[in-house]
Design an enzyme around this catalytic site. Structure first.
Site, PDB file in Angstrom:
ATOM      1  N   VAL A  52       0.813  -1.331   0.065  1.00  0.00           N
ATOM      2  CA  VAL A  52       0.065  -0.042  -0.079  1.00  0.00           C
ATOM      3  C   VAL A  52       0.798   1.271  -0.152  1.00  0.00           C
ATOM      4  O   VAL A  52       0.217   2.413  -0.294  1.00  0.00           O
ATOM      5  CB  VAL A  52      -0.964  -0.121   1.210  1.00  0.00           C
ATOM      6  N   TYR A  53       1.958   1.096   0.299  1.00  0.00           N
ATOM      7  CA  TYR A  53       2.905   2.541   0.319  1.00  0.00           C
ATOM      8  C   TYR A  53       3.439   2.911  -0.974  1.00  0.00           C
ATOM      9  O   TYR A  53       3.886   1.933  -1.957  1.00  0.00           O
ATOM     10  CB  TYR A  53       4.486   2.283   1.135  1.00  0.00           C
ATOM     11  N   SER A  54       2.991   3.946  -1.529  1.00  0.00           N
ATOM     12  CA  SER A  54       2.288   4.864  -0.502  1.00  0.00           C
ATOM     13  C   SER A  54       1.033   5.751  -1.355  1.00  0.00           C
ATOM     14  O   SER A  54       1.063   6.706  -1.919  1.00  0.00           O
ATOM     15  CB  SER A  54       3.529   6.165  -0.495  1.00  0.00           C
ATOM     16  N   GLY A  63       2.121   0.506  -4.267  1.00  0.00           N
ATOM     17  CA  GLY A  63       3.258  -0.007  -4.913  1.00  0.00           C
ATOM     18  C   GLY A  63       4.529   0.689  -5.201  1.00  0.00           C
ATOM     19  O   GLY A  63       5.288   0.164  -5.554  1.00  0.00           O
ATOM     20  N   GLU A  64       4.400   2.091  -4.814  1.00  0.00           N
ATOM     21  CA  GLU A  64       5.685   2.672  -5.206  1.00  0.00           C
ATOM     22  C   GLU A  64       6.935   2.414  -4.319  1.00  0.00           C
ATOM     23  O   GLU A  64       8.018   2.400  -5.013  1.00  0.00           O
ATOM     24  CB  GLU A  64       5.261   4.296  -5.114  1.00  0.00           C
TER      25      GLU A  64
END
Length: 317
Positions: A52-54, A63-64
């Site tokens: 979930v980040y960010s 997914g970043e």
């Protein structure tokens, strides 16, 4: 660097972990690479992230952080020096702990991280809608497939975490080898009262988050006027600006002076010294800040200093 065993798993980690929530949020890809290089080259190894980040950042979808870590792993060639921990359950695109979602989510994390195996795969939060045996069975299949080495849990209450351990034992399933709770000098009771006795008794590793209480324990925020220093964190630390919180900062200052250290280093050293706690998680957005935080592992607090901090941070009954 002296490594600590993570529960009964095959993993061993340094006593301070890097929180990857900042990657793709408050630091860009280039700075993320620099921070990761400094962290690993100093002998530390656990990098904690989540699918979930960010997603909370405007323009992001989630997914970043995993993607940036994956690019760094490929560019740096340091995969064998890193313990990669990620999580599943809280991302709106792949929510919950159903076996189907776990299997799908791990494939996405593996792809973004550009690895064949995730060292520590964690349930980011409890999902009471799915029987624990089904969730743990799904995690067990990932271990059998060689896609995950060990599993852990975050944000579980003591009763549910104890039940998960019982289900693992009763059904011959892999157990959660780590727990990730919120724990720091200003938020103690939730962990110490119920979770700490359980994890110590069951030999579960603990990697605590919010180690510096959103930056409050760095001493940066001491008045209402200081809250404007950070739009992202100011509102989150306002609740600590009370006599108890300010008393904790005063005590951190007093202990820090004797060690030529900073309040943040003392706050982390207090956590590192806590019996049963494997490693607190801390984030940094600059090289200078990271080097300061890493210095906490060299800070050995005396028993009377720990007792002083314990008294100053004791929560009302």
């Amino acid at each position: 660097m002296s490594l600590r065993p993570l529960g009964r798993s095959p993993l061993a980690i340094a006593p301070l972990a890097f929180g990857g929530n900042v990657f793709g949020w408050s630091v860009d890809e280039k700075r993320s690479f620099e921070l990761l290089d400094v962290f690993v080259d100093a002998g530390f190894n656990l990098v904690d992230t989540a699918d979930v980040y960010s997603a909370w950042v405007t323009g992001n979808r989630g997914g970043e952080s995993e993607t940036i870590i994956g690019k760094w792993l490929k560019a740096s060639g340091k995969r064998d020096r890193v313990v990669i921990a990620t999580k599943v359950a809280k991302w709106a695109e792949q929510p919950g702990l159903s076996p189907v979602n776990i299997q799908q989510a791990v494939e996405g994390s593996l792809r973004r991280l550009q690895v064949d195996c995730i060292d520590l795969y964690q349930a980011h939060e409890d999902d009471a809608s799915v029987p624990l045996a089904e969730t743990l069975g799904a995690f067990g299949r990932l271990i059998e497939q060689g896609k995950v080495r060990a599993i852990g849990a975050s944000n579980y209450g003591a009763d549910r975490f104890a039940e998960a351990l019982r289900v693992s034992a009763a059904h011959g399933l892999p157990r959660y080898e780590s727990l990730q709770p919120e724990y720091n000098l200003v938020r103690r009771t939730g962990y110490e009262r119920e979770l700490e006795p359980l994890v110590r008794r069951e030999q579960v590793g603990v990697i605590s988050y919010y180690a510096l209480a959103s930056g409050f324990l760095s001493g940066k925020y001491r008045s209402e006027g200081d809250l404007a220093k950070s739009r992202a964190r100011g509102a989150g630390v306002r609740k600590y600006l009370d006599p108890r919180g300010l008393g904790i900062l005063d005590t951190l200052d007093r202990v820090a002076v004797g060690h030529h250290a900073t309040p943040a280093q003392v706050a982390l050293a207090w956590l590192i010294a806590r019996p049963g706690l494997t490693a607190p998680i801390a984030s940094a957005t600059s090289i200078e800040q990271l080097e300061e935080l890493l210095g906490a592992v060299k800070l050995a607090l005396a028993p009377d200093e720990i007792a002083l901090l314990d008294r100053a941070s004791a929560e009302p009954a």
